[in-house]
Each structure stands twice: as C-alpha cells, then as structure tokens.
Scaffold this motif. Structure first.
Motif, PDB file in Angstrom:
ATOM      1  N   GLU A 239       0.820  -1.216   0.000  1.00  0.00           N
ATOM      2  CA  GLU A 239       0.000   0.000   0.000  1.00  0.00           C
ATOM      3  C   GLU A 239       0.857   1.271   0.000  1.00  0.00           C
ATOM      4  N   LYS A 240       1.986   1.232   0.679  1.00  0.00           N
ATOM      5  CA  LYS A 240       2.873   2.396   0.711  1.00  0.00           C
ATOM      6  C   LYS A 240       3.399   2.705  -0.695  1.00  0.00           C
ATOM      7  N   LEU A 241       3.694   1.671  -1.468  1.00  0.00           N
ATOM      8  CA  LEU A 241       4.163   1.875  -2.833  1.00  0.00           C
ATOM      9  C   LEU A 241       3.058   2.443  -3.716  1.00  0.00           C
ATOM     10  N   LEU A 242       1.827   1.983  -3.503  1.00  0.00           N
ATOM     11  CA  LEU A 242       0.701   2.545  -4.246  1.00  0.00           C
ATOM     12  C   LEU A 242       0.536   4.026  -3.914  1.00  0.00           C
ATOM     13  N   GLU A 243       0.753   4.360  -2.654  1.00  0.00           N
ATOM     14  CA  GLU A 243       0.637   5.757  -2.238  1.00  0.00           C
ATOM     15  C   GLU A 243       1.687   6.625  -2.911  1.00  0.00           C
ATOM     16  N   ILE A 244       2.936   6.177  -2.894  1.00  0.00           N
ATOM     17  CA  ILE A 244       3.981   7.031  -3.477  1.00  0.00           C
ATOM     18  C   ILE A 244       3.864   7.097  -5.002  1.00  0.00           C
ATOM     19  N   TYR A 245       3.256   6.074  -5.603  1.00  0.00           N
ATOM     20  CA  TYR A 245       3.046   6.157  -7.051  1.00  0.00           C
ATOM     21  C   TYR A 245       2.166   7.361  -7.384  1.00  0.00           C
ATOM     22  N   GLU A 246       1.077   7.502  -6.639  1.00  0.00           N
ATOM     23  CA  GLU A 246       0.171   8.618  -6.907  1.00  0.00           C
ATOM     24  C   GLU A 246       0.838   9.956  -6.614  1.00  0.00           C
ATOM     25  N   VAL A 247       1.675   9.997  -5.584  1.00  0.00           N
ATOM     26  CA  VAL A 247       2.384  11.237  -5.267  1.00  0.00           C
ATOM     27  C   VAL A 247       3.313  11.610  -6.415  1.00  0.00           C
ATOM     28  N   VAL A 248       4.084  10.651  -6.931  1.00  0.00           N
ATOM     29  CA  VAL A 248       5.022  10.928  -8.019  1.00  0.00           C
ATOM     30  C   VAL A 248       4.270  11.327  -9.288  1.00  0.00           C
ATOM     31  N   LYS A 249       3.197  10.613  -9.591  1.00  0.00           N
ATOM     32  CA  LYS A 249       2.425  10.943 -10.800  1.00  0.00           C
ATOM     33  C   LYS A 249       1.893  12.371 -10.727  1.00  0.00           C
ATOM     34  N   ASN A 250       1.361  12.751  -9.583  1.00  0.00           N
ATOM     35  CA  ASN A 250       0.811  14.096  -9.435  1.00  0.00           C
ATOM     36  C   ASN A 250       1.911  15.161  -9.421  1.00  0.00           C
ATOM     37  N   ALA A 251       3.057  14.813  -8.837  1.00  0.00           N
ATOM     38  CA  ALA A 251       4.185  15.752  -8.828  1.00  0.00           C
ATOM     39  C   ALA A 251       4.688  15.984 -10.246  1.00  0.00           C
ATOM     40  N   GLN A 252       4.743  14.909 -11.033  1.00  0.00           N
ATOM     41  CA  GLN A 252       5.182  15.063 -12.418  1.00  0.00           C
ATOM     42  C   GLN A 252       4.206  15.920 -13.210  1.00  0.00           C
ATOM     43  N   GLU A 253       2.920  15.699 -12.990  1.00  0.00           N
ATOM     44  CA  GLU A 253       1.910  16.494 -13.686  1.00  0.00           C
ATOM     45  C   GLU A 253       1.973  17.954 -13.265  1.00  0.00           C
ATOM     46  N   SER A 254       2.223  18.182 -11.974  1.00  0.00           N
ATOM     47  CA  SER A 254       2.342  19.554 -11.480  1.00  0.00           C
ATOM     48  C   SER A 254       3.506  20.268 -12.156  1.00  0.00           C
ATOM     49  N   ALA A 255       4.641  19.572 -12.282  1.00  0.00           N
ATOM     50  CA  ALA A 255       5.805  20.166 -12.947  1.00  0.00           C
ATOM     51  C   ALA A 255       5.507  20.414 -14.417  1.00  0.00           C
ATOM     52  N   PHE A 256       4.854  19.467 -15.071  1.00  0.00           N
ATOM     53  CA  PHE A 256       4.531  19.619 -16.488  1.00  0.00           C
ATOM     54  C   PHE A 256       3.614  20.816 -16.725  1.00  0.00           C
ATOM     55  N   GLN A 257       2.634  20.985 -15.884  1.00  0.00           N
ATOM     56  CA  GLN A 257       1.696  22.095 -16.047  1.00  0.00           C
ATOM     57  C   GLN A 257       2.366  23.440 -15.806  1.00  0.00           C
ATOM     58  N   THR A 258       3.501  23.427 -15.134  1.00  0.00           N
ATOM     59  CA  THR A 258       4.245  24.663 -14.877  1.00  0.00           C
ATOM     60  C   THR A 258       4.996  25.151 -16.105  1.00  0.00           C
ATOM     61  N   VAL A 259       5.332  24.223 -17.020  1.00  0.00           N
ATOM     62  CA  VAL A 259       6.204  24.542 -18.150  1.00  0.00           C
ATOM     63  C   VAL A 259       5.563  25.595 -19.057  1.00  0.00           C
ATOM     64  N   ARG A 260       6.285  26.643 -19.274  1.00  0.00           N
ATOM     65  CA  ARG A 260       5.888  27.668 -20.246  1.00  0.00           C
ATOM     66  C   ARG A 260       7.098  28.519 -20.575  1.00  0.00           C
ATOM     67  N   GLU A 261       7.056  29.167 -21.711  1.00  0.00           N
ATOM     68  CA  GLU A 261       8.140  30.037 -22.124  1.00  0.00           C
ATOM     69  C   GLU A 261       8.269  31.203 -21.153  1.00  0.00           C
ATOM     70  N   GLY A 262       9.513  31.494 -20.737  1.00  0.00           N
ATOM     71  CA  GLY A 262       9.773  32.647 -19.893  1.00  0.00           C
ATOM     72  C   GLY A 262      10.019  32.347 -18.436  1.00  0.00           C
ATOM     73  N   ILE A 263       9.716  31.105 -17.980  1.00  0.00           N
ATOM     74  CA  ILE A 263      10.026  30.765 -16.595  1.00  0.00           C
ATOM     75  C   ILE A 263      11.397  30.094 -16.539  1.00  0.00           C
ATOM     76  N   THR A 264      11.968  30.009 -15.347  1.00  0.00           N
ATOM     77  CA  THR A 264      13.265  29.360 -15.200  1.00  0.00           C
ATOM     78  C   THR A 264      13.097  27.864 -14.988  1.00  0.00           C
ATOM     79  N   ALA A 265      14.166  27.134 -15.291  1.00  0.00           N
ATOM     80  CA  ALA A 265      14.148  25.689 -15.089  1.00  0.00           C
ATOM     81  C   ALA A 265      13.887  25.342 -13.623  1.00  0.00           C
ATOM     82  N   ARG A 266      14.388  26.159 -12.716  1.00  0.00           N
ATOM     83  CA  ARG A 266      14.208  25.846 -11.295  1.00  0.00           C
ATOM     84  C   ARG A 266      12.732  25.905 -10.875  1.00  0.00           C
ATOM     85  N   GLU A 267      11.923  26.694 -11.576  1.00  0.00           N
ATOM     86  CA  GLU A 267      10.504  26.766 -11.240  1.00  0.00           C
ATOM     87  C   GLU A 267       9.794  25.455 -11.563  1.00  0.00           C
ATOM     88  N   VAL A 268      10.211  24.783 -12.625  1.00  0.00           N
ATOM     89  CA  VAL A 268       9.659  23.470 -12.951  1.00  0.00           C
ATOM     90  C   VAL A 268      10.069  22.463 -11.884  1.00  0.00           C
TER      91      VAL A 268
END
Length: 357
Positions: A239-268
C-alpha cells in the motif's frame, strides 16, 4: 551551416579559435560522425574568421568527403601535422575554446603546440546553440519518443513473472535496436527493493508478484535521443508503494503544467519538489527533476533547484521526479517535454496511470 553560428558567437565573445574532438558537438557542427577514434588524435580546428580544418587518422579516408581534412597514418606524428594546421589558421595563441570531453593525453600534446593561450570550455558556447532545437531536430526526437512508447506496449504484453532484471533489460535493448538506430543509454530495470536505487544496474533478481518495477530506457534516431521511465506493478504491491506512485504521478503532472516560455528551469523543479515534500516524502526525492535532451541524453537545460536557464520555445528536457524508499522500493515517472507555442508538450505519451499486470 552551424559552424557559421559558432564562429559568430566566437567573434562576439572574443575567442580566437576552437578545437573540437569527436562527439556530439562535432556531429552537430559538421554532420561528421567519427566513430570510436580511440587513441588516434582527431581534432577539428576553427578560427574566428570562419576557416576550419580537420585532422583525422587515415582510417577515415573513405568516410570523410568534401570537407577540408588532413589525414595521418600510423607511424606519423599527428601533433606535427596539427601544428601546421594551427599555424595556417593562426589559432595557436589567444583565447581558445576546447572540447570539454577531449582526452587528457590529446590536450597535453596540443598544449605543447600552443604559445600564449587562455583555454575555455567549448560548452560555454555550444549550449547556446544546442539548447534550442529547430523543427527538424524536434521531428527526429518525436520519432525517438515514438520508439520508446511502442516498446512500452511490447513490455506490457510480456509474461514478466520469473524473468530476471538483466533478461528484461536485454529484451528492451533488442526491441529498441529493432526499431531505431540504437539505445541512448543502458536500460535500467529495477524491481522490488532494488527500485530504491535510482540508477540500479539490472541484476539476476527475478521479477515476482507484488513488485513495482522501474523501467528506464531510451532510443536514438539519426543521433537524437529519447528517455522514458515508467513504473509498473506485478500484481498488487504494498500500500505504501501505491501511495507514493500517486504522489510521483501528481508531482510530475504539477511540474509539467508549470512549463511555459519565460520561466526558469528551477521553477519546474520546484513544482515537483514542493508537491513531494508536502506529501511527506521530500527526503526521498534525491535527484533533480530533469535534464535537457538532444544529441546527448544529458545536456542543457538542467531542471534542478539551481536551474537558471529561462525556458524558450524549442527547448527539450525530461520531467522525472521519483521517490525511493530504502528496503521497500521506488517509483519514477519520466517524460520528454518540448516547449512549443509557449507551453509544454509531451513527446512521450505512454500510459502514466499505474499499470498492474
């Protein structure tokens, strides 16, 4: 020609010349693919007037055509020939750019030919040329991404239980080679507790029910790389692995949604890192969020806490957050992303929801 762009930058920044050894920079600048030059001195010399000349071993006499080149044979002193080239181009002194990955013994020999010089890494200029991909480069990388997506579908159709990590890694490599020009790096297969090591080398451990399995691999197409990671489940994992899977998936999506021209790499990077930290797993995310991708599988821009590069259209990089729990396992999800029309677009499109086999 891309060499003209390098010369223009050299002139603007006051460099007298550049010395480029075989590798991705030489290929990018000239289209010449010098394969396994080994200990044989091979150097492209370029001056600030745009004149250039290649020194290469005679092995390449039937390969290099329509390019200014001097060949040397075994038994000859290649440094003497290079000295003549440097003299003709007038780049034996001044501020010189040198390939970062040049062999130390070559550089030591070349230094003896130079007079008053000030050496600088070639990467300081090449990063400016290579970070922004043109439409043709993006097209080639789309093809490389399609290859790894197709391989993922093939993996899901396999009977993985009882297969060793090493055996699966070899099968992945073969599938990539059948579809492309080869692998962009040695595939990673990390199952069960081995998944807690981000760069685990595939072992003889056999895949079994309850495992999460990290699959990290890439293809090359016409020199350009892809790099994907997916984590799959064999049966129902902890169950702990299932939990961290969802955390990583959502973290990746959060970073992806941040991507846009004009921001710095560190913001992603920050978007993924803060999401994982808020979930309570910050100390288990032990690497940067991503890295640039192109002719090299790791290049600028780097998507990390110190990433100062401002994102622009044409930049391609990975987004690959992960959580690694010692003794239990890990999760990493990675996609290749291009900045186009001011926003991020995924090149890799394989399923990101957890696949349970």
């Amino acid at each position: 020609m891309r060499l003209d762009k390098l010369v223009s930058l050299m002139d603007k920044q006051g460099f007298n010349g550049a010395l480029v050894s075989p590798g991705s920079n030489l290929y990018y600048l000239t289209g010449l693919h010098i394969h396994e030059a080994g200990e044989r001195l091979t150097v492209l010399a370029v001056n600030s007037d745009g004149e250039y000349h290649l020194l290469a071993p005679s092995l390449y006499e039937n390969v290099i055509e329509d390019f200014p080149v001097t060949f040397w044979r075994d038994g000859e002193n290649p440094y003497e020939k290079l000295g003549g080239i440097l003299g003709e181009l007038d780049i034996a002194s001044g501020r010189l750019l040198v390939e970062n990955t040049m062999r130390a013994d070559w550089l030591i020999g070349i230094e003896k030919l130079l007079r008053d010089y000030d050496l600088h890494p070639l990467s300081s200029l090449m990063r400016e040329l290579r970070m922004r991909k043109d439409r043709e480069e993006i097209r080639l990388m789309e093809k490389a991404a399609q290859v790894v997506d197709d391989v993922f579908e093939e993996i899901l159709a396999m009977d993985l239980i009882g297969m060793s990590e090493r055996e699966l890694a070899l099968k992945i490599e073969l599938m990539i080679r059948e579809r492309s020009d080869g692998i962009s790096f040695e595939p990673i297969v990390a199952s069960g507790e081995n998944g807690a090591n981000p760069h685990h080398a595939p072992s003889e451990r056999k895949l079994k029910k309850g495992d999460l399995v990290i699959l990290d691999y890439g293809a090359r197409w016409k020199g350009y790389c892809s790099d994907i990671t997916r984590t799959i489940a064999l049966g129902k994992p902890d169950e702990k692995l299932l939990e961290i899977y969802e955390v990583v998936k959502n973290a990746q999506e959060s970073a992806f949604q941040t991507v846009r021209e004009g921001i710095t790499a560190r913001e992603v990077d920050r978007a993924a890192r803060e999401y994982i930290a808020k979930a309570g797993y910050g100390k288990y995310f032990t690497h940067r969020t991503g890295h640039g991708l192109g002719l090299d599988v790791h290049e600028e821009p780097y998507i990390g806490p110190d990433g100062e590069v401002v994102l622009e259209n044409g930049m391609i990089f990975t987004i690959e957050p992960g959580i690694y729990l010692p003794g239990l396992g890990g999760v990493r999800i990675e996609d290749d992303v291009v900045v186009e029309n001011g926003r991020g677009e995924r090149l890799t499109k394989a399923e990101r929801d957890l696949v349970q086999l």
